[in-house]
Write an enzyme that holds these catalytic residues in place. Structure first.
Site, PDB file in Angstrom:
ATOM      1  N   ASP A 182       0.237   5.664  -9.604  1.00  0.00           N
ATOM      2  CA  ASP A 182      -0.571   4.234 -10.023  1.00  0.00           C
ATOM      3  C   ASP A 182      -1.770   4.262 -10.779  1.00  0.00           C
ATOM      4  O   ASP A 182      -2.304   5.364 -11.059  1.00  0.00           O
ATOM      5  CB  ASP A 182      -0.860   3.656  -8.516  1.00  0.00           C
ATOM      6  CG  ASP A 182      -1.677   2.565  -8.749  1.00  0.00           C
ATOM      7  OD1 ASP A 182      -1.114   1.462  -9.133  1.00  0.00           O
ATOM      8  OD2 ASP A 182      -2.812   2.198  -7.953  1.00  0.00           O
ATOM      9  N   ASP A 187      -4.599   1.053 -11.226  1.00  0.00           N
ATOM     10  CA  ASP A 187      -5.915   0.679 -10.940  1.00  0.00           C
ATOM     11  C   ASP A 187      -6.244   0.780  -9.572  1.00  0.00           C
ATOM     12  O   ASP A 187      -5.571   0.688  -8.645  1.00  0.00           O
ATOM     13  CB  ASP A 187      -5.953  -1.020 -11.061  1.00  0.00           C
ATOM     14  CG  ASP A 187      -7.251  -1.588 -11.286  1.00  0.00           C
ATOM     15  OD1 ASP A 187      -8.006  -0.804 -11.069  1.00  0.00           O
ATOM     16  OD2 ASP A 187      -7.153  -2.869 -11.505  1.00  0.00           O
TER      17      ASP A 187
END
Lengths: 257, 257
Positions: free
Chosen positions: B10, B12
């Site tokens: 991932d 952010d």
């Protein structure tokens, strides 16, 4: 002596179908006038002014109607906010001319989202991401969230348009906050309508849609009259335990005594 | 021999916080490169192209990244539609440049709603009532409804913006139809990412958000690594029965062996 001393009456599906008249409904309103029984048209649609709704009934459907015989969710929302607000509080408003006009006539200040104490939301066919964002920020900051109505769709010649409830769902998802809903089947529009009729002793709520009109009556302890000219069907109602007080196929079956 | 032969990561909250770097994350990516372990950044954000995401990682965060190391929900959605569609089928697309670019590169025709076999919807900060209405009519007529992601919000400097999930909720309310959702925690983006990594034997999904990143791994039978630099907190995870395979405070605690 009539059974009911005031009638709250839905419009679309009950008095007409869009631009199509319902002849028995016109006769019913004529009979109410002759019997001098007060009535008020109560509609969830917040986009039109009472003048426009009355004009449409008078000219399109031959049912002479004054604007003060029409109570829209926009008027009910303005009445509701008027009862809540203190001086200096303003409203961020998402809606069309009916809603804007109701707030202007109620002399409630409408202004930018970042200073608003209330976010008031109705159907707005000029809704956009910017308005969604403004409403989201204001509600996240603590502004009270009020929706005229939660109808998911609005009938049109082109098909079922997205209704106020569809726009409201976007704000609910972005904020995690549920609004106070003003229109049928919720209480505020019923309370406002009964106040306009000067608190009748024995009123009745009349409509074609069990989930809005009839539930609005049931939730507010009014007797109810379901007319099978619109949304609800006898076979659906047969399965329910909380039935309308009365069911008719059309208004010619209804007598006031 | 490393425990995992490919990393799905991932962005952010995991590799950076908006414009703020996470130094241990940069060291983690450096170590992956040195160990020659393949990895792919997997993001729910559909608004940016992989070129823009890679450029931001390279220039803003000092993490040299090629566009083909970035897999957005927009790319995953285009891959998904490509797998479904037959000749002559077109898409009505609501979204920003990242989504438009993904469909253009996948050579999937995008056109008007009234001829579309698919309604594909991502975050669109130029969303408006007209687009909502077009999507509603197309889905009501039978077009398949596909959403890039269901994130309710998107962090920004101004606050939590309404996310794709908020716009999707408006369409769900107006149509009564739930979309196929492509992004984390749903399966399609995971399947697409594993295909891009040429179906590794022992991949792991890495992220800061239990409800998207870790659930995406769990639902797709991948091992998972939760890093506590973002959304999820140890005390929340302690209460869950379906735990991540591994939990760390930051990437310096993680070794590949």
């Amino acid at each position: 002596m009539p059974k009911y001393d005031a009638y709250l009456i839905d419009l679309d599906g009950t008095i007409y179908h869009g631009s199509q008249p319902i002849p028995a409904a016109k006769r019913f309103i004529n009979r109410l006038n002759q019997a001098e029984i007060p009535y008020l048209f109560v509609t969830n649609n917040s986009t039109k002014t009472p003048e426009t709704v009355a004009d449409n009934l008078t000219k399109q459907h031959g049912i002479p109607t004054r604007p003060d015989q029409v109570y829209t969710s926009a008027l009910a929302t303005a009445d509701y906010v008027k009862g809540l607000r203190t001086n200096n509080q303003s409203v961020y408003l998402i809606g069309e001319v009916g809603l804007k006009d109701a707030f202007a006539k109620a002399e409630i200040p409408v202004g930018p989202a970042d200073q608003a104490s209330y976010v008031v939301m109705g159907l707005d066919r000029e809704f956009n991401y910017q308005k969604l964002q403004e409403a989201t920020f204001a509600i996240s900051r603590g502004a009270k969230f009020i929706a005229t109505n939660a109808d998911t769709n609005l009938p049109s010649e082109k098909g079922m348009l997205p209704g106020a409830g569809s726009l409201v769902a976007a704000v609910v998802t972005a904020t995690g906050v549920e609004p106070t809903i003003i229109a049928k089947p919720e209480a505020p529009i019923m309370e406002g309508a009964l106040a306009r009729l000067n608190q009748p002793q024995k009123p009745i709520m009349v409509g074609d849609n069990y989930n809005t009109d009839i539930l609005a009556g049931i939730k507010n302890n009014l007797d109810t009259l379901l007319v099978y000219t619109g949304v609800s069907k006898p076979e659906e109602i047969a399965k329910l335990s909380d039935k309308p007080s009365h069911e008719i196929n059309n208004f010619d079956e209804w007598s006031f005594d």
